[in-house]
Design a protein around this motif. Structure first.
Motif, PDB file in Angstrom:
ATOM      1  N   GLN A 243     -23.719  18.681   9.778  1.00 10.85           N
ATOM      2  CA  GLN A 243     -24.222  19.608   8.761  1.00 10.85           C
ATOM      3  C   GLN A 243     -25.732  19.523   8.607  1.00 10.85           C
ATOM      4  OE1 GLN A 243     -23.183  16.635   8.293  1.00 10.85           O
ATOM      5  NE2 GLN A 243     -23.821  15.728   6.348  1.00 10.85           N
ATOM      6  N   TRP A 244     -26.448  19.057   9.621  1.00 14.15           N
ATOM      7  CA  TRP A 244     -27.883  18.807   9.473  1.00 14.15           C
ATOM      8  C   TRP A 244     -28.673  20.057   9.088  1.00 14.15           C
ATOM      9  CZ3 TRP A 244     -31.602  21.338  12.256  1.00 14.15           C
ATOM     10  CH2 TRP A 244     -31.231  21.944  13.446  1.00 14.15           C
ATOM     11  N   GLN A 245     -28.247  21.237   9.542  1.00 12.67           N
ATOM     12  CA  GLN A 245     -29.005  22.447   9.228  1.00 12.67           C
ATOM     13  C   GLN A 245     -28.969  22.753   7.728  1.00 12.67           C
ATOM     14  OE1 GLN A 245     -26.939  24.775  12.332  1.00 12.67           O
ATOM     15  NE2 GLN A 245     -28.974  25.390  13.036  1.00 12.67           N
TER      16      GLN A 245
ATOM     17  N   LYS B 145     -30.182  11.315  -1.052  1.00 13.63           N
ATOM     18  CA  LYS B 145     -29.956  10.393   0.062  1.00 13.63           C
ATOM     19  C   LYS B 145     -29.556  11.125   1.335  1.00 13.63           C
ATOM     20  CE  LYS B 145     -28.867   6.009  -2.221  1.00 13.63           C
ATOM     21  NZ  LYS B 145     -27.831   4.958  -2.432  1.00 13.63           N
ATOM     22  N   GLU B 146     -28.808  12.209   1.205  1.00 14.95           N
ATOM     23  CA  GLU B 146     -28.392  12.964   2.383  1.00 14.95           C
ATOM     24  C   GLU B 146     -29.607  13.497   3.146  1.00 14.95           C
ATOM     25  OE1 GLU B 146     -24.799  16.069   3.341  1.00 14.95           O
ATOM     26  OE2 GLU B 146     -26.106  16.538   1.645  1.00 14.95           O
ATOM     27  N   CYS B 147     -30.647  13.892   2.419  1.00 14.43           N
ATOM     28  CA  CYS B 147     -31.872  14.383   3.064  1.00 14.43           C
ATOM     29  C   CYS B 147     -32.619  13.233   3.739  1.00 14.43           C
ATOM     30  CB  CYS B 147     -32.766  15.071   2.042  1.00 14.43           C
ATOM     31  SG  CYS B 147     -32.050  16.563   1.308  1.00 14.43           S
ATOM     32  N   ILE B 148     -32.634  12.072   3.092  1.00 10.45           N
ATOM     33  CA  ILE B 148     -33.253  10.887   3.694  1.00 10.45           C
ATOM     34  C   ILE B 148     -32.528  10.527   4.986  1.00 10.45           C
ATOM     35  CG2 ILE B 148     -33.727   8.422   3.375  1.00 10.45           C
ATOM     36  CD1 ILE B 148     -33.952   9.021   0.340  1.00 10.45           C
ATOM     37  N   ASP B 149     -31.196  10.577   4.934  1.00 11.02           N
ATOM     38  CA  ASP B 149     -30.399  10.274   6.122  1.00 11.02           C
ATOM     39  C   ASP B 149     -30.706  11.254   7.251  1.00 11.02           C
ATOM     40  OD1 ASP B 149     -29.279   8.277   4.637  1.00 11.02           O
ATOM     41  OD2 ASP B 149     -27.267   9.147   4.547  1.00 11.02           O
ATOM     42  N   TYR B 150     -30.875  12.535   6.910  1.00  8.83           N
ATOM     43  CA  TYR B 150     -31.194  13.540   7.932  1.00  8.83           C
ATOM     44  C   TYR B 150     -32.502  13.189   8.644  1.00  8.83           C
ATOM     45  CZ  TYR B 150     -33.748  17.544   9.683  1.00  8.83           C
ATOM     46  OH  TYR B 150     -34.548  18.364  10.460  1.00  8.83           O
ATOM     47  N   VAL B 151     -33.535  12.855   7.883  1.00 13.74           N
ATOM     48  CA  VAL B 151     -34.837  12.552   8.488  1.00 13.74           C
ATOM     49  C   VAL B 151     -34.745  11.297   9.351  1.00 13.74           C
ATOM     50  CG1 VAL B 151     -37.236  11.910   8.022  1.00 13.74           C
ATOM     51  CG2 VAL B 151     -36.142  13.715   6.680  1.00 13.74           C
TER      52      VAL B 151
ATOM     53  N   LEU C 112     -33.710  20.341   1.947  1.00 18.85           N
ATOM     54  CA  LEU C 112     -34.966  19.593   1.879  1.00 18.85           C
ATOM     55  C   LEU C 112     -36.165  20.530   1.939  1.00 18.85           C
ATOM     56  CD1 LEU C 112     -36.429  16.859   1.846  1.00 18.85           C
ATOM     57  CD2 LEU C 112     -36.182  16.780   4.341  1.00 18.85           C
ATOM     58  N   ASP C 113     -36.122  21.510   2.834  1.00 21.15           N
ATOM     59  CA  ASP C 113     -37.219  22.480   2.946  1.00 21.15           C
ATOM     60  C   ASP C 113     -37.429  23.241   1.635  1.00 21.15           C
ATOM     61  OD1 ASP C 113     -37.620  21.777   5.568  1.00 21.15           O
ATOM     62  OD2 ASP C 113     -36.601  23.514   6.415  1.00 21.15           O
ATOM     63  N   GLY C 114     -36.316  23.580   0.990  1.00 20.90           N
ATOM     64  CA  GLY C 114     -36.398  24.370  -0.235  1.00 20.90           C
ATOM     65  C   GLY C 114     -37.052  23.638  -1.388  1.00 20.90           C
ATOM     66  N   MET C 115     -37.050  22.309  -1.342  1.00 17.97           N
ATOM     67  CA  MET C 115     -37.640  21.507  -2.422  1.00 17.97           C
ATOM     68  C   MET C 115     -38.951  20.851  -2.010  1.00 17.97           C
ATOM     69  SD  MET C 115     -35.734  21.806  -5.086  1.00 17.97           S
ATOM     70  CE  MET C 115     -36.119  20.396  -6.151  1.00 17.97           C
ATOM     71  N   ALA C 116     -39.410  21.117  -0.797  1.00 16.12           N
ATOM     72  CA  ALA C 116     -40.564  20.403  -0.248  1.00 16.12           C
ATOM     73  C   ALA C 116     -41.791  20.457  -1.153  1.00 16.12           C
ATOM     74  CB  ALA C 116     -40.908  20.958   1.139  1.00 16.12           C
ATOM     75  N   GLU C 117     -42.120  21.643  -1.668  1.00 19.68           N
ATOM     76  CA  GLU C 117     -43.335  21.757  -2.480  1.00 19.68           C
ATOM     77  C   GLU C 117     -43.243  20.939  -3.758  1.00 19.68           C
ATOM     78  OE1 GLU C 117     -45.847  25.276  -2.540  1.00 19.68           O
ATOM     79  OE2 GLU C 117     -44.118  26.349  -1.771  1.00 19.68           O
TER      80      GLU C 117
ATOM     81  N   LEU D 247     -27.376  15.936  20.230  1.00 21.68           N
ATOM     82  CA  LEU D 247     -27.246  14.556  19.770  1.00 21.68           C
ATOM     83  C   LEU D 247     -27.295  14.482  18.250  1.00 21.68           C
ATOM     84  CD1 LEU D 247     -27.027  11.587  20.676  1.00 21.68           C
ATOM     85  CD2 LEU D 247     -29.540  11.502  20.725  1.00 21.68           C
ATOM     86  N   LEU D 248     -28.231  15.203  17.650  1.00 27.33           N
ATOM     87  CA  LEU D 248     -28.332  15.216  16.187  1.00 27.33           C
ATOM     88  C   LEU D 248     -27.065  15.800  15.563  1.00 27.33           C
ATOM     89  CD1 LEU D 248     -29.942  14.752  13.595  1.00 27.33           C
ATOM     90  CD2 LEU D 248     -31.061  16.968  13.957  1.00 27.33           C
ATOM     91  N   SER D 249     -26.544  16.870  16.159  1.00 34.16           N
ATOM     92  CA  SER D 249     -25.327  17.488  15.630  1.00 34.16           C
ATOM     93  C   SER D 249     -24.129  16.556  15.737  1.00 34.16           C
ATOM     94  CB  SER D 249     -25.030  18.789  16.384  1.00 34.16           C
ATOM     95  OG  SER D 249     -26.046  19.755  16.140  1.00 34.16           O
ATOM     96  N   SER D 250     -24.126  15.683  16.734  1.00 33.14           N
ATOM     97  CA  SER D 250     -23.000  14.767  16.903  1.00 33.14           C
ATOM     98  C   SER D 250     -22.958  13.698  15.821  1.00 33.14           C
ATOM     99  CB  SER D 250     -23.053  14.103  18.284  1.00 33.14           C
ATOM    100  OG  SER D 250     -24.117  13.160  18.362  1.00 33.14           O
ATOM    101  N   VAL D 251     -24.141  13.332  15.282  1.00 42.14           N
ATOM    102  CA  VAL D 251     -24.173  12.288  14.243  1.00 42.14           C
ATOM    103  C   VAL D 251     -24.299  12.874  12.837  1.00 42.14           C
ATOM    104  CG1 VAL D 251     -25.050  10.458  15.739  1.00 42.14           C
ATOM    105  CG2 VAL D 251     -26.683  11.984  14.601  1.00 42.14           C
TER     106      VAL D 251
END
Length: 258
Positions: free
Chosen positions: A240-242, A207-213, A248-253, A233-237
Motif C-alpha cells: 500500500q506504499w502509494q 508511523k506508517e509514513c515513517i515505515d514507508y520512507v 505523507l505528501d498531503g501533509m508535507a507543508e 521490491l518496494l511493493s513486495s514489502v
C-alpha cells in the motif's frame, strides 16, 4: 531517495480551462518499455504542480483528452492543496500553536518557572515547554528547545522502526547506519554505501509514513535507482506504499513548517 516535492523535469507545458479556472500542466515524456501497458498518468502535487507522465509517442491531442477527462478531479485536488496552504503560517513558538508528533496534533504551551529546569514534554494533549523566564528571546529559545526535542525523539523512534522493519528487508546484510539530518527537499536518502539519512521532521508523521520512507531507502540498498525492479521490491514489502506516500505528501507543508 524519498523526495518531499515533485522533481520531474517537464519537457512541455500547456494549459486547460475548467469552469472559471485556467490550469497549467507540465508533460514529462517517458519511453515505453516493450511489453508494458502504454498509459498517461496525471499527478497533482502538494505544491499545486500538475504533471502528466506520457509515452514519448503520445500526440498532444491525446494528452489533452486525458487531462480533460480528469479535469474535475484535478481542480478539486488543487483546491484541497490550496486550502491546506492557507492554514500554513510561520510559527512564532507561542502558546496555542499546533505541533505534530507521530501524526497527532498537540497544542504548544509555553510556561515560565524560575525554579524549574528548562524542558519539553508531552502532557495531556499538549507539548509543554518550560522556560526559566520570559523575555524578548522567548520565541527563539522555545524554537531551539522544540527542534532539539524533535531531533532526539526522531533518533529514538527511527532506530526502533528500522529494527522492526529489517526482517522484511531480507536483502540487507547487518544493520545499516543512519543519521538524522534536516533536509528541505527529501524525507530520506541512501548513500551508495548503504548509509541512511532521515529527516527529523518525519517524526511528525504517522508511523506508517515513517515505515514507508525507511523501507523506500532500504530498497535503494538493493536497487540504487528508481527502476522497475525498485518499485516491485518496494511493493513486495509495502503493497500500500502509494496510499501512504499520498498521505505523507498531503501533509508535507504542515510537517515541514517551522
Amino acid at each position: 531517495m524519498t523526495s518531499i516535492s515533485a522533481t520531474e523535469q517537464n519537457d512541455e507545458e500547456y494549459s486547460f480551462v475548467y469552469g472559471d479556472e485556467a490550469v497549467t500542466y507540465g508533460v514529462v515524456r517517458k519511453s515505453v518499455v516493450e511489453g508494458k501497458k502504454r498509459k498517461i498518468a496525471i499527478k497533482v502535487h502538494p505544491s499545486c504542480e500538475v504533471v502528466v507522465n506520457a509515452p514519448d509517442d503520445a500526440e498532444r491531442s491525446e494528452v489533452h483528452e486525458a487531462i480533460m477527462k480528469r479535469a474535475k478531479w484535478i481542480c478539486e485536488a488543487l483546491q484541497e492543496f490550496r486550502t491546506q496552504q492557507a492554514y500554513v503560517q510561520s510559527k512564532h513558538y507561542v502558546s496555542g500553536e499546533v505541533q505534530f508528533y507521530l501524526g497527532r496534533r498537540y497544542v504548544l504551551k509555553v510556561v515560565e518557572d524560575e525554579a524549574a529546569v528548562p524542558m519539553v514534554k508531552m502532557q495531556r494533549g499538549k507539548l509543554l515547554v518550560t522556560l526559566k523566564r520570559f523575555d524578548e528571546r522567548k520565541g527563539g529559545y522555545t524554537k531551539v528547545m522544540v527542534r532539539q526535542w524533535y531531533h532526539l525523539r526522531a533518533e529514538r523512534v527511527f532506530h526502533e522502526r528500522l529494527a522492526a522493519l529489517l526482517p522484511k528487508a531480507t536483502w540487507v546484510k547487518g544493520i545499516p547506519s543512519f543519521r538524522v539530518l534536516p533536509m528541505s527537499k527529501q524525507w530520506g536518502s541512501c548513500s551508495a554505501k548503504g548509509s541512511l539519512m532521515l529527516n527529523p521532521h518525519l517524526i511528525k508523521a504517522p508511523k506508517e509514513c515513517i515505515d514507508y520512507v525507511i523501507l523506500h531507502e532500504l530498497c535503494h540498498i538493493a536497487e540504487y535507482n528508481h527502476s522497475e525492479r525498485f518499485w516491485r521490491l518496494l511493493s513486495s514489502v509495502m503493497p500500500q506504499w502509494q496510499d501512504v506516500k499520498s498521505r505523507l505528501d498531503g501533509m508535507a507543508e504542515l510537517y515541514l513548517n517551522e
